[in-house]
Write a protein that holds these residues in place. Structure first.
Motif, short mmCIF file in Angstrom:
data_model
loop_
_atom_site.label_atom_id
_atom_site.label_comp_id
_atom_site.label_asym_id
_atom_site.label_seq_id
_atom_site.Cartn_x
_atom_site.Cartn_y
_atom_site.Cartn_z
N TYR A 695 0.83 -1.21 0.00
CA TYR A 695 0.00 0.00 0.00
C TYR A 695 0.87 1.26 0.00
O TYR A 695 0.48 2.29 -0.56
CB TYR A 695 -0.94 -0.02 1.21
N THR A 760 -8.19 1.26 1.33
CA THR A 760 -6.83 1.32 1.87
C THR A 760 -6.82 1.74 3.33
O THR A 760 -6.05 1.23 4.15
CB THR A 760 -5.97 2.29 1.04
N TRP A 766 -3.15 -1.42 9.11
CA TRP A 766 -1.87 -0.87 8.67
C TRP A 766 -0.70 -1.30 9.57
O TRP A 766 0.44 -1.37 9.13
CB TRP A 766 -1.94 0.64 8.57
N GLU A 769 1.19 -4.17 8.20
CA GLU A 769 1.80 -4.03 6.89
C GLU A 769 3.26 -3.60 7.03
O GLU A 769 3.58 -2.72 7.82
CB GLU A 769 1.05 -3.00 6.04
N TYR A 772 3.21 0.44 4.59
CA TYR A 772 1.87 1.01 4.45
C TYR A 772 2.01 2.44 3.94
O TYR A 772 3.04 3.09 4.11
CB TYR A 772 1.14 0.98 5.79
N TYR A 778 -1.13 9.87 1.98
CA TYR A 778 -2.58 9.62 1.98
C TYR A 778 -3.35 10.94 1.99
O TYR A 778 -4.34 11.10 1.27
CB TYR A 778 -2.95 8.77 3.19
N TRP A 861 1.23 6.07 13.25
CA TRP A 861 1.21 5.92 11.78
C TRP A 861 2.38 6.69 11.17
O TRP A 861 3.09 6.19 10.30
CB TRP A 861 -0.14 6.43 11.26
N THR A 865 5.63 4.67 9.14
CA THR A 865 5.87 4.81 7.70
C THR A 865 7.06 5.74 7.48
O THR A 865 7.37 6.60 8.29
CB THR A 865 4.63 5.37 7.01
#
Length: 1095
Positions: A695, A760, A766, A769, A772, A778, A861, A865
């Motif tokens: 993703y 998604t 997430w 993942e 992600y 996003y 998050w 990432t």
């Protein structure tokens, strides 16, 4: 006598003898017995007596017979031979018998007897006649005759008789007869002297023959020369080397009157043969010094050259050519010897200055690149080089002004003198202007060396779009600056020359070379040290030990002394192999240098240059992997470079995107290498479980493709290969391609974009993942979806946004095309699109609110990432700034005041810039009746302005005219279609550059199949921001401090920045989360600095 002979009738046997001797005819019928030695033995005795009777006669012999029978055979014999007279006995005869002979009678009789060979009788007659001369003559002749008979039995007696005869001959002046006797005696010298001294010119040749018999070669040659027997004369002179010079003297005497001589052609041939024989004699004896003496006497230089060349006496021929002043021919000899510098000297003496200059430069090239331990680069330094280059220039000056310029250009390119980068670039440009491919080749390689040998810190990375253009690179190099782009520029120029030469070497089987192929062939000849041999199909290799020669090529060399030839096809094969290796080697060196550059930690000013560097690496790696140029030994290295590119490209390109430098982003995306990297990266970013795209990479790829508005069949095929066929993302990409290709199905595009983002976010855990989608990515996609969906509403009323968003969307080619389609005046309402617009707005609103209600989740998050990375605060601020314009644009999504209460409740504003939060939160203090959309719009506009952005209201002219007293930019739908007008409103200071940038994009590599779009302008410079200004947002101050490299070295600037940091942390409530001691130390340092300043 016969009548009393006991033989009687047997004398008739004589008739048989006469018939055998053909004295009488065989047909005569005369009876006679056959001779039988046993029967006729008395005949011998009778004949002897008859002989005595005849030979003892003193004066006259009378034979009288009284019978005819027995004497007739002998009488017939004598009569047949005319030896006798037949007389009748009468008174006259008696009288005649009584008469004495006179002197004349004796002389005549002696002459007759002499002629008959009766020398003794002739001697007696001449004596009776008193003729002493003839008497001696006859006596000498008789002695010679007697000697000849006696020689076989008594040599001594015979020689004595010959000696006496020769003396008699000499005494009477018969020198030739005397010489003949001496010859028979073997006294050739005496005979020769008589011929020479006594016999006159007619017997000189005989004299010479006699001297030759005694091996008196000198005397023989002299006599032959006087006799004009030149063949024999020079043959004698050839008999011994002590006589060779005598022959030369004779030739010298002949030269003066050879033209008048009727035998001149014969003499010329004799002369040629003689001189060649003498020279050959000394050549065989290896006495070259004396040989040359005779070679110089050859009648023509052609003869000299033929003789010496046939014996491989090149040095001797060269010396003779020099003596004669035949410098051009001497140059040819030096060429044959393989002595290039000597050939240059001779050409210069022959006033062939152009040829001499070119050859000298070629020799310098060979010594520079292919001498001992040289590998073709870098040029080798040696003591004589500069002097040789100066000499080449001096000779070229004597040819013409144009040729002098040519020679100076090549000499400067080859010089060992240290030269600056601008100087090398001038040489490169001059070489291109003069179509001197060799100079271009050398200069571009030297420029490459400057780049490769420079430290990474010397590269200028603070460059923006356009810096990669040839003109910009030229300008940079002219200013003595280097960058990754100038390195690529130098590489591409050098590489293009190599490729053209390789292509030429690959295809040289045509009947004739065109002008360009001639240039490429000349470059090969110069660089590799080759000369045409005069024969088609082969070259002279000036240095047989050159490293460019392969083993096969070296084994195929044909050698003649110092000269080596190689077949043209072999030359081309070796040159191809060398250039292929060189291309690979230099390419890898360039990649290694770029690798060190691309791993530098980026900042906003260097991001663009670093991204471009990854693309340059990709382009070079792809080139070196092409089957035509790939080398097996470098395959693994190239793969590692490609992997580095893919990783760093996405890390760096999103820094450009995140910083809002969309103009730079578009310029990057227009590069074929960028598109190639996007495609190649797909297979490297797969989820382990189902081998579908991660993703994170889906998000990154989508952002880039939306901005580029480019999705060809090959790329979508690869995309779909890594997606489930019925997945939301697969459907989105199909409709995106359809929209980009045709401009239709806008509602399906919006729908599938929304569902892809929805699945998604909501359907994926997430945390599980590995890769992600990052929050900033996003949010960026949601902003794009929101703008696409909102664009439809421009037909009905106003929509809201921010300046940064609008600029980004205008630079995003997909959104720009979509906006243009919505602004078409005659477009009819689309219920499906209207529904998709609202649903998209609802989705974005709900998603943002969901994220803002869970700040901690957002923090996690952000931390999890990486690419593209961004701070938690920046993402939070962007979500809030996206939320409010969305609510204002879409009726029915919610209330701005209620949304603010929710955000306040969840502590969102605590994490936002104070200047923004205060202005938004303040609206909640208004009375309920004052909580209108208009008041919130004004508060939002002020809040956005406080963080350095601007609120933007877009809509029909009549609608936006109603907005008053609001800190926002008004953009009418009429102006939205004109990017220049929009820029004039949003960025008046940069509007003038839009046209220029659009022109640049039209020229870019990726312009095909890309919908027309206008990129953003330069990022505002932050280096001049006043750090002490409390009205300046903290993040602007932070950017300014980062950009101010010099300021980071200034203590005052550092302290001022620390004040801003502490003040911002205090306002944002972060001080409690920091180490107390650290905070106290910062305050103490600041206080001590202030006291020092005050003191």
């Amino acid at each position: 006598f016969f009548g009393s002979s006991p033989l009687r009738n047997k004398w008739r046997v004589l008739y048989g003898y006469m018939k055998d001797k053909d004295i009488i005819a065989q047909s005569e019928e005369i009876s006679h017995p056959g001779f039988d030695r046993s029967k006729h033995h008395l005949l011998c005795s009778e004949l002897k007596q008859l002989y005595v009777a005849i030979t003892r006669t003193r004066q006259r012999l009378w034979i009288c017979e009284n019978t005819d029978d027995y004497c007739r055979p002998m009488f017939d014999y004598w009569k047949k031979l005319c030896l006798v007279e037949v007389r009748l006995l009468d008174s006259n005869l008696v009288q005649a018998m009584q008469t004495g002979s006179s002197a004349d009678d004796w002389r005549l009789r002696g002459t007759k007897l002499f002629n008959e060979g009766q020398f003794e009788m002739a001697t007696m007659c001449f004596e009776k006649a008193g003729d002493t001369y003839r008497e001696k003559w006859a006596r000498a002749a008789g002695l010679v005759a007697t000697a000849e008979r006696a020689m076989s039995s008594n040599l001594e007696k015979g020689n004595a008789q010959l000696q006496t005869a020769s003396e008699i001959y000499e005494s009477i002046g018969m020198h030739e007869k005397a010489a003949t006797c001496y010859i028979k005696l073997g006294d050739y010298k005496r005979a020769g002297m008589i011929y020479m001294q006594k016999c006159g010119a007619s017997r000189l040749e005989d004299a010479g023959d006699c001297f030759a018999m005694t091996e008196s070669w000198s005397d023989a040659a002299d006599v032959y020369f006087k006799a004009k027997c030149y063949t024999k004369c020079f043959l004698m002179c050839s008999k011994g080397k002590q006589l060779f010079n005598l022959g030369l003297q004779f030739l010298q005497q002949l030269e003066d009157h050879l033209a008048e001589n009727s035998k001149s052609l014969e003499v010329s041939a004799i002369r040629k043969t003689y001189l060649e024989n003498c020279a050959q004699h000394y050549f065989v004896c290896r006495d070259i010094k004396h040989m040359i003496h005779f070679v110089k006497a050859f009648s023509s230089m052609d003869h000299v050259r033929a003789f010496l060349k046939s014996r491989n006496l090149v040095d001797e021929l060269f010396s003779l050519e020099m003596e004669k002043g035949n410098f051009l021919e001497a140059a040819g000899m030096a060429k044959h010897k393989g002595d290039v510098l000597l050939e240059v000297d001779m050409l210069e003496k022959a006033d062939m200055f152009e040829d001499a200059t070119r050859l000298l430069l070629l020799n310098i090239i060979v010594d520079s690149f292919w001498s001992s331990n040289s590998r073709g680069w870098p040029p080798k330094r040696y003591a004589e080089k500069e002097g040789s280059l100066a000499r080449a220039k001096q000779m070229a000056k004597k040819v013409s002004e144009g040729f002098y310029s040519f020679a100076c250009l090549e000499a400067d390119a080859l010089s060992d003198m240290k030269r600056s980068l601008p100087s090398l670039n001038c040489t490169l440009l001059d070489g291109r202007k003069c179509e001197n491919l060799f100079v271009e080749f050398i200069a571009s390689r030297l420029i490459l060396d400057v780049h490769l040998q420079s430290q990474t810190s010397e590269y200028n990375l603070e460059l923006g779009p356009g810096s990669e253009d040839d003109s910009s690179c030229n300008d940079m190099v002219a200013r003595n600056q280097i960058s990754p782009q100038t390195l690529a520029y130098a590489w591409n120029h050098w590489k293009s020359i190599i490729i053209k030469v390789l292509s030429h070497l690959h295809h040289t089987d045509g009947p004739e070379l065109n002008d360009y192929e001639v240039l490429y062939e000349e470059l090969c000849c110069k660089y590799f040290g080759l000369r045409k041999d005069g024969e088609d199909g082969r070259y002279v290799v000036l240095n047989m030990n050159s490293s460019w020669l392969s083993n096969a090529g070296r084994n195929s060399l044909q050698q003649d002394g110092n000269r080596c030839w190689l077949d043209v096809l072999q030359c081309h094969s070796c040159a191809q192999s060398f250039l292929m290796n060189e291309l690979s080697s230099v390419g890898l060196s360039v990649l290694k240098k770029l690798e060190t550059i691309v791993q530098i930690y980026p900042n906003p000013a260097s991001s663009y240059a670093l991204v471009r560097t990854t693309l340059i690496i990709k382009e070079i790696a792809n080139f070196l992997e092409e089957p035509e140029f790939s080398m097996p030994k470098s395959t693994m290295k190239l793969r590692s470079f490609s992997a580095l590119c893919e990783r760093r490209f996405f890390e760096l390109v999103f820094l450009v995107w995140r910083d809002g430098a969309t103009r730079s982003l578009l310029r990057i995306l227009d590069s074929p290498a960028s598109y190639c990297l996007i495609a190649d990266s797909l297979g490297a970013n797969l989820r382990p479980r189902n081998k579908n795209l991660t993703y994170g990479h889906l998000g990154r790829t989508t952002v880039l493709l939306l901005h580029a508005a480019r999705l060809d069949d090959a790329l979508i095929s690869r995309l779909l290969q890594y997606l489930d066929n019925d997945s939301d993302w697969a459907k989105f990409f199909r409709h995106l391609k359809r929209f980009l290709d045709t401009g239709v199905d806008r509602s399906y595009l919006i729908k599938n974009f929304r569902t892809a983002l929805n699945s998604t976010f909501y359907d994926v855990t997430w945390r599980n993942e590995l890769d992600y989608i990052s929050p900033i990515c996003y949010v960026g996609l949601m902003e794009c979806l929101g703008f696409l969906a909102s664009s439809y509403l421009l037909q009905k009323g106003c929509i809201y946004g921010t300046k940064s968003l609008l600029l980004n969307m205008l630079d995003c080619r997909t959104s720009k095309v979509y906006l243009d389609s919505c602004l078409v005046s005659n477009s009819s309402p689309d219920p499906d699109l209207e529904e998709m617009t609202f649903l998209s707005g609802r989705f974005i609103f709900d998603t943002i609110m969901s994220i803002l209600r869970n700040k901690n989740t957002l923090r996690d998050w952000v931390q999890k990432t990486s690419t593209p990375s961004c701070s938690y605060t920046a993402v939070l601020l962007r979500l809030v700034v996206t939320l409010y314009p969305l609510i204002l644009t879409h009726d029915g999504l919610g209330n701005c005041y209620e949304a603010t209460n929710i955000l306040l409740k969840h502590g969102v504003f605590k994490d936002l810039p104070v200047e923004f939060s205060q202005k938004i939160v303040r609206v909640l203090q208004l009375q309920m009746r004052s909580r209108t959309r208009g008041n919130f719009r004004r508060a939002l506009a002020d809040a956005v302005a406080a963080i350095g952005d601007r609120m933007v209201v877009m809509g029909p002219p009549k609608d936006i005219a109603s907005f008053q007293n609001i800190n926002a930019d008004m953009i009418s739908t009429e102006d939205l279609g004109d990017v220049q007008k929009v820029m004039a409103i949003l960025r008046p200071e940069e509007a003038s550059s839009v046209k220029e940038e659009a022109a640049l994009l039209e020229k870019s590599d990726g312009k095909k199949n890309i919908p027309k779009a206008v990129p953003a302008n330069k990022v505002e410079s932050t280096s001049e921001i006043d750090l002490s200004d409390e009205n300046t947002p903290f993040w602007d101050k932070f950017g300014a401090f980062q950009a101010n490299k010099e300021g980071q070295k200034d203590a005052r600037v550092i302290i001022q920045f620390l004040r801003s940091v502490v003040r911002w942390m205090e306002q944002a409530g972060f001080t409690g989360k920091l180490d107390a001691q650290l905070l106290e130390d910062i305050r103490r340092i600041r206080s001590e600095f202030d006291e020092c300043i005050a003191g």
